[in-house]
Design a protein around this motif. Structure first.
Motif, PDB file in Angstrom:
ATOM      1  N   SER A 255       0.814  -1.217   0.000  1.00 25.24           N
ATOM      2  CA  SER A 255       0.000   0.000   0.000  1.00 25.24           C
ATOM      3  C   SER A 255       0.846   1.265   0.000  1.00 25.24           C
ATOM      4  CB  SER A 255      -0.937   0.010   1.211  1.00 25.24           C
ATOM      5  OG  SER A 255      -0.199   0.137   2.410  1.00 25.24           O
ATOM      6  N   GLY A 256       2.192   1.119   0.054  1.00 25.67           N
ATOM      7  CA  GLY A 256       3.077   2.279   0.018  1.00 25.67           C
ATOM      8  C   GLY A 256       3.328   2.925   1.366  1.00 25.67           C
ATOM      9  N   ASP A 257       2.950   2.269   2.455  1.00 27.75           N
ATOM     10  CA  ASP A 257       3.164   2.817   3.804  1.00 27.75           C
ATOM     11  C   ASP A 257       4.545   2.374   4.294  1.00 27.75           C
ATOM     12  OD1 ASP A 257       3.169   3.537   6.467  1.00 27.75           O
ATOM     13  OD2 ASP A 257       1.212   2.654   6.927  1.00 27.75           O
ATOM     14  N   ARG A 258       5.566   3.169   3.988  1.00 25.54           N
ATOM     15  CA  ARG A 258       6.943   2.769   4.292  1.00 25.54           C
ATOM     16  C   ARG A 258       7.232   2.790   5.787  1.00 25.54           C
ATOM     17  NH1 ARG A 258      10.639   6.476   2.004  1.00 25.54           N
ATOM     18  NH2 ARG A 258      12.287   4.959   2.467  1.00 25.54           N
ATOM     19  N   SER A 263       8.780  -0.425  10.483  1.00 23.53           N
ATOM     20  CA  SER A 263       8.536  -0.766  11.882  1.00 23.53           C
ATOM     21  C   SER A 263       8.155  -2.239  12.036  1.00 23.53           C
ATOM     22  CB  SER A 263       7.431   0.132  12.432  1.00 23.53           C
ATOM     23  OG  SER A 263       7.018  -0.293  13.717  1.00 23.53           O
ATOM     24  N   ALA A 264       7.237  -2.705  11.194  1.00 19.96           N
ATOM     25  CA  ALA A 264       6.773  -4.091  11.297  1.00 19.96           C
ATOM     26  C   ALA A 264       7.878  -5.074  10.942  1.00 19.96           C
ATOM     27  CB  ALA A 264       5.573  -4.300  10.383  1.00 19.96           C
ATOM     28  N   MET A 265       8.699  -4.755   9.937  1.00 23.53           N
ATOM     29  CA  MET A 265       9.768  -5.676   9.540  1.00 23.53           C
ATOM     30  C   MET A 265      10.843  -5.760  10.614  1.00 23.53           C
ATOM     31  SD  MET A 265       9.875  -7.671   6.981  1.00 23.53           S
ATOM     32  CE  MET A 265      10.752  -9.140   7.573  1.00 23.53           C
ATOM     33  N   ARG A 266      11.131  -4.638  11.277  1.00 24.22           N
ATOM     34  CA  ARG A 266      12.082  -4.668  12.398  1.00 24.22           C
ATOM     35  C   ARG A 266      11.570  -5.580  13.503  1.00 24.22           C
ATOM     36  NH1 ARG A 266      12.980   1.023  11.433  1.00 24.22           N
ATOM     37  NH2 ARG A 266      11.329   1.519  12.940  1.00 24.22           N
ATOM     38  N   ARG A 267      10.283  -5.505  13.805  1.00 23.86           N
ATOM     39  CA  ARG A 267       9.724  -6.331  14.873  1.00 23.86           C
ATOM     40  C   ARG A 267       9.719  -7.803  14.477  1.00 23.86           C
ATOM     41  NH1 ARG A 267       5.011  -2.957  17.953  1.00 23.86           N
ATOM     42  NH2 ARG A 267       5.378  -4.646  19.437  1.00 23.86           N
ATOM     43  N   ALA A 268       9.481  -8.082  13.199  1.00 21.66           N
ATOM     44  CA  ALA A 268       9.509  -9.472  12.731  1.00 21.66           C
ATOM     45  C   ALA A 268      10.897 -10.068  12.885  1.00 21.66           C
ATOM     46  CB  ALA A 268       9.055  -9.545  11.276  1.00 21.66           C
ATOM     47  N   VAL A 269      11.915  -9.342  12.470  1.00 16.03           N
ATOM     48  CA  VAL A 269      13.299  -9.842  12.559  1.00 16.03           C
ATOM     49  C   VAL A 269      13.739  -9.938  14.014  1.00 16.03           C
ATOM     50  CG1 VAL A 269      15.704  -9.279  12.020  1.00 16.03           C
ATOM     51  CG2 VAL A 269      13.939  -9.051  10.254  1.00 16.03           C
ATOM     52  N   ARG A 270      13.315  -8.998  14.839  1.00 14.74           N
ATOM     53  CA  ARG A 270      13.652  -9.046  16.264  1.00 14.74           C
ATOM     54  C   ARG A 270      13.041 -10.282  16.921  1.00 14.74           C
ATOM     55  NH1 ARG A 270      11.318  -4.373  18.145  1.00 14.74           N
ATOM     56  NH2 ARG A 270      12.979  -3.230  17.068  1.00 14.74           N
ATOM     57  N   LEU A 281      14.619  -8.328   3.372  1.00 15.92           N
ATOM     58  CA  LEU A 281      13.387  -7.550   3.433  1.00 15.92           C
ATOM     59  C   LEU A 281      13.523  -6.371   4.391  1.00 15.92           C
ATOM     60  CD1 LEU A 281      10.519 -10.206   3.405  1.00 15.92           C
ATOM     61  CD2 LEU A 281      11.190  -8.641   1.578  1.00 15.92           C
ATOM     62  N   LEU A 282      14.258  -6.575   5.473  1.00 16.96           N
ATOM     63  CA  LEU A 282      14.502  -5.474   6.412  1.00 16.96           C
ATOM     64  C   LEU A 282      15.270  -4.357   5.708  1.00 16.96           C
ATOM     65  CD1 LEU A 282      14.292  -4.302   9.244  1.00 16.96           C
ATOM     66  CD2 LEU A 282      16.389  -5.557   9.842  1.00 16.96           C
ATOM     67  N   ALA A 283      16.257  -4.760   4.895  1.00 11.58           N
ATOM     68  CA  ALA A 283      16.995  -3.753   4.113  1.00 11.58           C
ATOM     69  C   ALA A 283      16.077  -3.095   3.088  1.00 11.58           C
ATOM     70  CB  ALA A 283      18.189  -4.413   3.425  1.00 11.58           C
ATOM     71  N   ALA A 284      15.241  -3.904   2.422  1.00 10.82           N
ATOM     72  CA  ALA A 284      14.339  -3.363   1.398  1.00 10.82           C
ATOM     73  C   ALA A 284      13.345  -2.369   1.984  1.00 10.82           C
ATOM     74  CB  ALA A 284      13.586  -4.499   0.713  1.00 10.82           C
ATOM     75  N   ALA A 285      12.987  -2.553   3.266  1.00 12.95           N
ATOM     76  CA  ALA A 285      12.035  -1.654   3.913  1.00 12.95           C
ATOM     77  C   ALA A 285      12.563  -0.232   4.008  1.00 12.95           C
ATOM     78  CB  ALA A 285      11.684  -2.182   5.302  1.00 12.95           C
ATOM     79  N   THR A 293       8.356  -1.149  -2.508  1.00 10.90           N
ATOM     80  CA  THR A 293       7.161  -1.901  -2.918  1.00 10.90           C
ATOM     81  C   THR A 293       7.522  -3.023  -3.880  1.00 10.90           C
ATOM     82  OG1 THR A 293       5.770   0.056  -2.624  1.00 10.90           O
ATOM     83  CG2 THR A 293       4.895  -1.711  -4.016  1.00 10.90           C
ATOM     84  N   ARG A 294       8.382  -2.732  -4.871  1.00 15.06           N
ATOM     85  CA  ARG A 294       8.781  -3.746  -5.850  1.00 15.06           C
ATOM     86  C   ARG A 294       9.547  -4.887  -5.196  1.00 15.06           C
ATOM     87  NH1 ARG A 294       9.880   0.806  -9.205  1.00 15.06           N
ATOM     88  NH2 ARG A 294      12.081   0.673  -8.630  1.00 15.06           N
ATOM     89  N   SER A 295      10.421  -4.567  -4.250  1.00 14.11           N
ATOM     90  CA  SER A 295      11.218  -5.599  -3.575  1.00 14.11           C
ATOM     91  C   SER A 295      10.331  -6.556  -2.799  1.00 14.11           C
ATOM     92  CB  SER A 295      12.242  -4.949  -2.631  1.00 14.11           C
ATOM     93  OG  SER A 295      13.160  -4.160  -3.343  1.00 14.11           O
ATOM     94  N   PHE A 296       9.363  -6.015  -2.073  1.00 15.24           N
ATOM     95  CA  PHE A 296       8.452  -6.873  -1.316  1.00 15.24           C
ATOM     96  C   PHE A 296       7.556  -7.679  -2.269  1.00 15.24           C
ATOM     97  CE2 PHE A 296       9.831  -4.605   2.368  1.00 15.24           C
ATOM     98  CZ  PHE A 296       9.499  -5.401   3.458  1.00 15.24           C
ATOM     99  N   ALA A 297       7.126  -7.066  -3.365  1.00 16.32           N
ATOM    100  CA  ALA A 297       6.305  -7.782  -4.333  1.00 16.32           C
ATOM    101  C   ALA A 297       7.074  -8.952  -4.939  1.00 16.32           C
ATOM    102  CB  ALA A 297       5.844  -6.831  -5.432  1.00 16.32           C
ATOM    103  N   ALA A 298       8.365  -8.746  -5.219  1.00 17.37           N
ATOM    104  CA  ALA A 298       9.186  -9.825  -5.769  1.00 17.37           C
ATOM    105  C   ALA A 298       9.326 -10.961  -4.758  1.00 17.37           C
ATOM    106  CB  ALA A 298      10.562  -9.288  -6.159  1.00 17.37           C
ATOM    107  N   TYR A 299       9.508 -10.612  -3.490  1.00 18.01           N
ATOM    108  CA  TYR A 299       9.619 -11.638  -2.450  1.00 18.01           C
ATOM    109  C   TYR A 299       8.345 -12.465  -2.372  1.00 18.01           C
ATOM    110  CZ  TYR A 299       9.915 -13.722   2.203  1.00 18.01           C
ATOM    111  OH  TYR A 299       9.900 -14.608   3.248  1.00 18.01           O
ATOM    112  N   VAL A 300       7.178 -11.788  -2.403  1.00 11.72           N
ATOM    113  CA  VAL A 300       5.895 -12.491  -2.334  1.00 11.72           C
ATOM    114  C   VAL A 300       5.721 -13.390  -3.550  1.00 11.72           C
ATOM    115  CG1 VAL A 300       3.393 -12.178  -2.386  1.00 11.72           C
ATOM    116  CG2 VAL A 300       4.795 -10.765  -0.872  1.00 11.72           C
ATOM    117  N   ALA A 301       6.120 -12.901  -4.733  1.00 14.20           N
ATOM    118  CA  ALA A 301       5.982 -13.703  -5.956  1.00 14.20           C
ATOM    119  C   ALA A 301       6.809 -14.974  -5.874  1.00 14.20           C
ATOM    120  CB  ALA A 301       6.392 -12.872  -7.166  1.00 14.20           C
TER     121      ALA A 301
END
Length: 324
Positions: A255-258, A263-270, A281-285, A293-301
Motif C-alpha cells: 500500500s506504500g506505507d513505508r 517498523s513491522a519488519m524490524r519487529r519481525a526480525v527481532r 526484506l529489512l533492508a528493502a524496507a 514496494t517492488r522488492s516486497f512484491a518480488a519476495y511475495v511472488a
C-alpha cells in the motif's frame, strides 16, 4: 422446484452477501438453483449497492430466493451477519457472490452433517480455484487436519464458501464486523475453538480469483487490528509474532506505507532473528517508496512460486494440493 409447506423450516439457509456485482450474483444464484438438493432458502444480502439488486432477484422468479437490503454498507462480515439473523434453516452456508457451487454440493454435504454426532458443527468440502489466467487448481478441504492454531499461524487456509454449518453454531460465533478483510479466517479460528468438522473431499465449490475486489484493497489496517485482537496468543510465541509482523510489513509495503513497513519488519526480525531470508526484506524496507514496494512484491511472488511447486509435487505424489 421444491415446494415447502407453510411454516416448514428449510434444511439449509444459503447466505449470499453482495455489493455491486449483479452479473456475478446471477451466476452464484444459478448455482444454488441448480442444486440437486432442493430444500433450501437463499438470502441475498445487498450491502447497500447502487445497482438494483432487488430487480435481479425478482427477475429470477424463484420464491426460495429473497433479498435483504442493508441501510448502510458494512462489508462482507456485516452482510453475512445480517444473513445469519434472517436465516431459518437448521443449517447455514455462505456463498460469496463471485463463487459457485457444484450441483451436488448440498446433496453431498447435508446428509453427511445429518449423520454426524452433535459435537460436529459442520462439513467442509474441497474446492476448485480458478485463477485470473484461467488455470485451475484443485484443493482438498482447507481445514482438513488443521486447528485454530494452524489458522492463526497461516499454516492453513480457509474459504467460507466451502463450509456447511449448524445454524445455532454460526449464530453463536458470528463474524467480526470490525473486519473488512480476513473475516473468514477470524470466524473460523473461533469456530474451531467451539467445535470440530467432518470433510467431503470432492471439489464442490468453484472459487473464482478474478477482477478487482477485496483481495486488492489495503489490508494493512485489518492486519494491525488482528494483531491487537490476538495479542494474548502472540505475546508468548515469538514465531507467531514474527509471522504476523512480517505479514503486516508486506501488506504495508504493497500500500506504500513505508513507515509501517519498516517498523513491522524490524519487529519481525527481532522476534525471529534466525530467519535469514527476512534480513533482505529489512533492508528493502528502507529503500525509496517504489523500490521498497517492488522488492516486497518480488519476495511475495517467489514465495508463492515455492508454494505452487510444493503443491504440484504433492499432487504428483498422489495427494491433493493444500489451500493457502
Amino acid at each position: 422446484m421444491y415446494v415447502r409447506s407453510v411454516g416448514e423450516q428449510p434444511a439449509v439457509s444459503v447466505v449470499i452477501p453482495t455489493f455491486e456485482r449483479p452479473d456475478l450474483l446471477r451466476r452464484a444464484i444459478a448455482s444454488v438453483r441448480h442444486q440437486t438438493w432442493c430444500d433450501w432458502e437463499a438470502i441475498v444480502v445487498d450491502d447497500c449497492s447502487t445497482a438494483d439488486i432487488a430487480s435481479v432477484v425478482d427477475g429470477i422468479g424463484d420464491a426460495r430466493v429473497r433479498v435483504v437490503r442493508r441501510a448502510v454498507n458494512g462489508g462482507v462480515a456485516a452482510a453475512q451477519n445480517t444473513g445469519l439473523d434472517e436465516a431459518q434453516g437448521r443449517y447455514v452456508s455462505f456463498l460469496h457472490s463471485d463463487d459457485e457451487w457444484a450441483p451436488e454440493r448440498l446433496a453431498s454435504m447435508v446428509p453427511l452433517l445429518d449423520a454426524s454426532p452433535c459435537d460436529v458443527g459442520g462439513v467442509e468440502c474441497g474446492a476448485l480455484v480458478i485463477e485470473p489466467s484461467g488455470t485451475h487448481r484443485a484443493t482438498e478441504p482447507w481445514l482438513l487436519g488443521a486447528t485454530d492454531a494452524d489458522l492463526l499461524a497461516y499454516r492453513a487456509g480457509v474459504h467460507i464458501s466451502s463450509l456447511l454449518l449448524r445454524r445455532e453454531l454460526a449464530l453463536a460465533t458470528r463474524f467480526d464486523e470490525e473486519l473488512r478483510h480476513t473475516e473468514d479466517r477470524d470466524f473460523t479460528i473461533r469456530l474451531l475453538r467451539r467445535t470440530r468438522l467432518v470433510f467431503e473431499p470432492r471439489l464442490l465449490v468453484l472459487v473464482h480469483r478474478e477482477g478487482p475486489g477485496l483481495r486488492d484493497r489495503n489490508k494493512a489496517p485489518t492486519c494491525e487490528y488482528l494483531i491487537g485482537k490476538y495479542e494474548a496468543e502472540l505475546r508468548g510465541d515469538a514465531g507467531l509474532q514474527a509471522i504476523w509482523w512480517s505479514r503486516l510489513a508486506r501488506l504495508a509495503a504493497r500500500s506504500g506505507d513505508r513507515a509501517t513497513t519498516r517498523s513491522a519488519m524490524r519487529r519481525a526480525v527481532r522476534a525471529r532473528p534466525g530467519r535469514v531470508r527476512w534480513w533482505p526484506l529489512l533492508a528493502a524496507a528502507h529503500l525509496p517508496g517504489a523500490a521498497c514496494t517492488r522488492s516486497f512484491a518480488a519476495y511475495v511472488a517467489v514465495a508463492r512460486m515455492r508454494v505452487r511447486l510444493r503443491q504440484r509435487t504433492h499432487a504428483h505424489a498422489g495427494g491433493a494440493p493444500s489451500g493457502e
